[in-house]
Design a protein around this motif. Structure first.
Motif, mmCIF file in Angstrom:
data_model
loop_
_atom_site.group_PDB
_atom_site.id
_atom_site.type_symbol
_atom_site.label_atom_id
_atom_site.label_comp_id
_atom_site.label_asym_id
_atom_site.label_seq_id
_atom_site.Cartn_x
_atom_site.Cartn_y
_atom_site.Cartn_z
ATOM 1 N N LYS A 1 0.844 -1.202 0.000
ATOM 2 C CA LYS A 1 0.000 0.000 0.000
ATOM 3 C C LYS A 1 0.876 1.246 0.000
ATOM 4 C CE LYS A 1 -4.065 -1.888 2.270
ATOM 5 N NZ LYS A 1 -5.071 -1.689 3.288
ATOM 6 N N ASP B 1 -7.130 8.001 1.528
ATOM 7 C CA ASP B 1 -7.604 8.011 2.905
ATOM 8 C C ASP B 1 -6.439 7.788 3.880
ATOM 9 O OD1 ASP B 1 -9.015 7.828 5.265
ATOM 10 O OD2 ASP B 1 -10.027 5.953 4.763
ATOM 11 N N HIS C 1 -6.494 7.428 7.053
ATOM 12 C CA HIS C 1 -6.821 6.413 8.052
ATOM 13 C C HIS C 1 -6.418 5.007 7.589
ATOM 14 C CE1 HIS C 1 -9.348 3.701 10.475
ATOM 15 N NE2 HIS C 1 -9.022 4.558 11.430
ATOM 16 N N GLU C 2 -6.557 4.711 6.304
ATOM 17 C CA GLU C 2 -6.156 3.402 5.771
ATOM 18 C C GLU C 2 -4.665 3.156 5.983
ATOM 19 O OE1 GLU C 2 -7.326 2.160 1.832
ATOM 20 O OE2 GLU C 2 -9.061 3.492 1.930
ATOM 21 N N LEU D 1 -2.691 4.686 8.237
ATOM 22 C CA LEU D 1 -2.411 4.592 9.671
ATOM 23 C C LEU D 1 -2.777 3.198 10.197
ATOM 24 C CD1 LEU D 1 -3.643 8.080 10.897
ATOM 25 C CD2 LEU D 1 -1.285 7.318 10.569
ATOM 26 N N THR D 2 -3.871 2.655 9.693
ATOM 27 C CA THR D 2 -4.275 1.300 10.077
ATOM 28 C C THR D 2 -3.248 0.285 9.584
ATOM 29 O OG1 THR D 2 -6.598 1.919 10.025
ATOM 30 C CG2 THR D 2 -6.109 -0.428 9.887
ATOM 31 N N GLU D 3 -2.736 0.483 8.381
ATOM 32 C CA GLU D 3 -1.710 -0.412 7.831
ATOM 33 C C GLU D 3 -0.453 -0.398 8.703
ATOM 34 O OE1 GLU D 3 -0.305 -3.201 5.110
ATOM 35 O OE2 GLU D 3 -2.304 -2.344 5.265
ATOM 36 N N GLN E 1 -0.314 0.391 11.915
ATOM 37 C CA GLN E 1 -0.624 -0.230 13.198
ATOM 38 C C GLN E 1 -0.733 -1.756 13.080
ATOM 39 O OE1 GLN E 1 -3.716 1.703 15.305
ATOM 40 N NE2 GLN E 1 -3.072 0.778 17.213
ATOM 41 N N ASN E 2 -1.343 -2.258 12.000
ATOM 42 C CA ASN E 2 -1.452 -3.704 11.818
ATOM 43 C C ASN E 2 -0.095 -4.333 11.520
ATOM 44 O OD1 ASN E 2 -4.186 -3.548 12.253
ATOM 45 N ND2 ASN E 2 -4.711 -3.560 10.079
ATOM 46 N N ASP E 3 0.741 -3.637 10.773
ATOM 47 C CA ASP E 3 2.120 -4.047 10.492
ATOM 48 C C ASP E 3 2.232 -5.526 10.098
ATOM 49 O OD1 ASP E 3 4.823 -3.707 10.161
ATOM 50 O OD2 ASP E 3 5.289 -3.688 12.289
ATOM 51 N N SER F 1 4.005 3.541 20.407
ATOM 52 C CA SER F 1 2.696 3.680 19.781
ATOM 53 C C SER F 1 2.846 4.393 18.450
ATOM 54 C CB SER F 1 1.748 4.465 20.687
ATOM 55 O OG SER F 1 2.161 5.801 20.761
#
Length: 91
Positions: free
Chosen positions: A46, A51, A53-54, A56-58, A60-62, A78
């Motif tokens: 990605k 977006d 947020h997409e 940032l989620t990527e 965090q999920n790592d 964090s």
């Protein structure tokens, strides 16, 4: 991310591991990760999204252990405390 300095644990080192860049002309966010060589590389799969947020989620999920290494070695870090956001749009 902050880690203790190897030869003086009382000192901490700040280490960047991710960078987000907003491209105004196309209104997309680009995601980069720091390679072991110290060079920034576009993150796959990605590399860019409209977006934020997409992305940032990527981070965090790592899923590929490119950012926070899924907490294996970099505990207590964090995503929000270490993101570097360049050219963020003004709302």
């Amino acid at each position: 991310m902050s880690i203790p300095q190897w030869n003086d644990p009382a000192k901490t080192l700040e280490l960047p591991f991710t960078k987000l860049h907003f491209v105004k002309s196309s209104r997309i966010w680009k995601l980069y990760r720091m390679r072991g060589s110290g060079k920034w590389e576009s993150y796959q799969p990605k590399p860019e999204r409209a977006d934020l947020h997409e992305l940032l989620t990527e981070i965090q999920n790592d899923a590929y252990s490119c950012f926070l290494d899924s907490g294996k070695r970099r505990t207590g870090t964090s995503v929000g405390s270490v993101l570097s956001i360049a050219n963020a749009p003004r709302f």
